[in-house]
Design an enzyme around this catalytic site. Sequence first.
Site, PDB file in Angstrom:
ATOM      1  N   HIS A   1       0.852  -1.187   0.000  1.00 49.61           N
ATOM      2  CA  HIS A   1       0.000   0.000   0.000  1.00 49.61           C
ATOM      3  C   HIS A   1       0.884   1.232   0.000  1.00 49.61           C
ATOM      4  O   HIS A   1       1.995   1.219   0.555  1.00 49.61           O
ATOM      5  CB  HIS A   1      -0.916   0.000   1.236  1.00 49.61           C
ATOM      6  CG  HIS A   1      -2.041   0.976   1.146  1.00 49.61           C
ATOM      7  ND1 HIS A   1      -1.899   2.296   1.503  1.00 49.61           N
ATOM      8  CD2 HIS A   1      -3.334   0.834   0.740  1.00 49.61           C
ATOM      9  CE1 HIS A   1      -3.061   2.919   1.322  1.00 49.61           C
ATOM     10  NE2 HIS A   1      -3.936   2.064   0.853  1.00 49.61           N
TER      11      HIS A   1
ATOM     12  N   ASP B   1      -7.996  -4.764  -0.506  1.00 53.46           N
ATOM     13  CA  ASP B   1      -8.448  -5.201  -1.825  1.00 53.46           C
ATOM     14  C   ASP B   1      -8.257  -6.694  -2.029  1.00 53.46           C
ATOM     15  O   ASP B   1      -8.933  -7.311  -2.854  1.00 53.46           O
ATOM     16  CB  ASP B   1      -7.695  -4.441  -2.923  1.00 53.46           C
ATOM     17  CG  ASP B   1      -7.865  -2.944  -2.785  1.00 53.46           C
ATOM     18  OD1 ASP B   1      -9.025  -2.503  -2.706  1.00 53.46           O
ATOM     19  OD2 ASP B   1      -6.855  -2.218  -2.739  1.00 53.46           O
TER      20      ASP B   1
END
Length: 430
Positions: free
Chosen positions: A306, A364
């Site tokens: 991320h 995700d």
Amino acid sequence: MSSSTSTLNVDSKSVELAVKDGTIGPSVIDISKLYGQTGMFTYDPGFTSTAACESKITYIDGDAGLLLYRGYPIEQLAEHGDFLETCYLLLYGELPTAAQKADFDYRVTRHTMVHDQMNRFFQGFRRDAHPMAIMVACVGALSAFYHDSTDISDPQQRMIASMRMIAKMPTLAAMAYKYSIGQPFVYPQNDLDYTSNFLRMCFAVPCEEYKVNPVLSRALDRIFILHADHEQNASTSTVRLAGSSGANPFACIAAGIACLWGPAHGGANEAALKMLEEIGTPDRIPMYIAKAKDKSDPFRLMGFGHRVYKNYDPRARIMQKTTHEVLNELGIKDDPLLDVAVELEQIALKDEYFLEKKLYPNIDFYSGITLKAMGFPTSMFTVLFALARTVGWIAQWSEMIEDPSQRIGRPRQLYTGAPQRDYVTVAQRG
């Protein structure tokens, strides 16, 4: 907010710059007067080292894997609260009392209908239009229907616009979905909670009764909470930048939806699902991990790492538990995608390559599997993200409007093009 100073030496000149401290997190150097004092700008592609605003809404500590909404850990809100309570918190700064929550829920529920002429908008789209394209158009068009809530200088109109967008986004999202599959629109039902109402609008049909599964409703509500806000990400920054010009709130949220559509932002869960489908079975995982490590191979492991988190994404832990709850409720015991996801996660958390690069699973990684199991096509994943993120965008937009130091956004540049030169006519250009 306390402040000190820092000295910057530019050539032979020393410049004093204010250092400002937040409640928690890194301090910032105020460079707003740097150009006036030195004739220079800073250079920061992607704004990775630049604080573009002061905010009291969301805090992220990427190294610690911490996400706070108005000071409350995301884990506690997702475990004990519901989405509309989180909306109230983000908008007003505090958790609501029982009376405040009942009033807020009532007001949102009574705003879920959209103007009947909005139905005609959908007829202008092809049936295979991407739902995000429809959302960008329809949310922007809300300003053409609700003229009584576009004056951003009026706090009452700002509040009404905020309520309308939180309430109408699920209705528009469900309409976009129904249109894409050729089914009639299902109107909202006021005796249902926010998320149950959305599920009914998506999956009910006129020819039979639809009963909302409470486990699925709670799971989707938790997904909405996890996506409600995430500090100054690309789409939120887009909303703030659009809002800084004085644009009406519906246009600003439409701009945020357009930014969210990008595969590097809101489309990441769809990309992660496609990657798991490509891998197919757990025995093929080592081959794909080898491909990910190979710098000459274009393959990338989606759903890992991320921009901000350098630790395990706190939302991913909640999402993992939610995924298992949904699959168990639906009787999906041997889902090949989940088998691949679990095995890939275990390998990645032990592999030196991933640990060294801090490539931990993010939200995700699991959300795509969960949404697919619920019956949503991949084209709807980013729409659901936009639905949830709307409240964060609105809270950030409202905060910006009320900030006395707010100015129209105007990033500067490092120009590397041609220097000044004189025009030459076509006949003289050889």
